[in-house]
Design an enzyme around this catalytic site. Sequence first.
Site: not given
Length: 281
Positions: A65, A157, A160
């Site tokens: 992860d 989004y 980022s």
Amino acid sequence: MSDKPYQNKAVIVTGASSGIGRALALRLADQGAWIALAARDAQRLNTLAEKCCRRSVKAIAVPTDVTDEAQCKALIERAMAEFGRLDMLINNAGIGATGLLEEFPNLTLFKRVMDVNFYGTVYCTYYAVKHLKLTQGRIVNISSLGGKAPLPYNTSYIASKHAVHGFSDSLRMELSRVGVSVTVICPYWVVTEFHERLMDKDGTPRGPQGRAIYSKKTMTADQCAAITLKAASKRKREVLMGPGWLAVWLRMIAPGLMDKITIEMVLKPAVRRAKKAQSKE
Ligand SMILES: NC(=O)c1ccc[n+]([C@@H]2O[C@H](COP(=O)([O-])OP(=O)(O)OC[C@H]3O[C@@H](n4cnc5c(N)ncnc54)[C@H](OP(=O)(O)O)[C@@H]3O)[C@@H](O)[C@H]2O)c1
């Protein structure tokens, strides 16, 4: 340049369990690379590793992860233990969430998008750099056209991916003196599971209807992987796909006009669709 620039090169691909990451892994396997496959879905990774190994290459599945710094460190260490070298890191894992910022019930989802798309990239890169310096290796960050051209209804989004660009462009200068290249890839739409998994403000994935935006002309994951690997082999700075250049150029010369066009073409239809979906509930 060799027609198999990745032969016997050790490569880590994050987000390898589907879409662009999976396609990258298969192309790398065809070229005889040694590949560490990272994502959370161990079963999918194992199946892919077996498929790659059947092409006579070394491939390992490393369930990871990327929001967990310790797991990213362990990923790099596992690849080094297995291959003894690292030639390329491809930071590809990514997720998205849509909605008006003010409508998100809290900022958990916003932070999660930043954690996967931005911090996942930072963690893996941080632990990989010292090994990449030894091979004059390559860092490839899969961003998005959204990393160059802002889009309403997608603030987390877009933020980022913009962060990925700032990080990559600064790091490229730091690493230029040691021969490590940083390539940023900005795909337009690519047929993958991305838009099915795209979450609404409550974290609910869009599901199969997310694929409705694709047409026969939409780029395949394999096409995107081919462009990516070619650009990385040439140590290109950045690749803009689809209408990327036009969007970036228009934003530079007429930002206000681009805002208006984007609001009409993206924001208003998105809000209309969301209201329609809400009224059906
Ligand atoms: N498809 C497009 O239209 C498009 C356009 C522009 C940019 N991109 C970018 O392309 C990249 C790849 O996306 P895709 O289109 O191939 O989508 P995808 O098919 O949904 O693949 C996303 C990958 O990211 C992995 N991932 C998600 N969360 C993760 C986490 N916390 N830790 C590790 N891995 C994680 C997923 O694996 P697990 O669920 O197994 O963890 C999956 O392998 C993303 O960075 C995306 O932003 C895509």
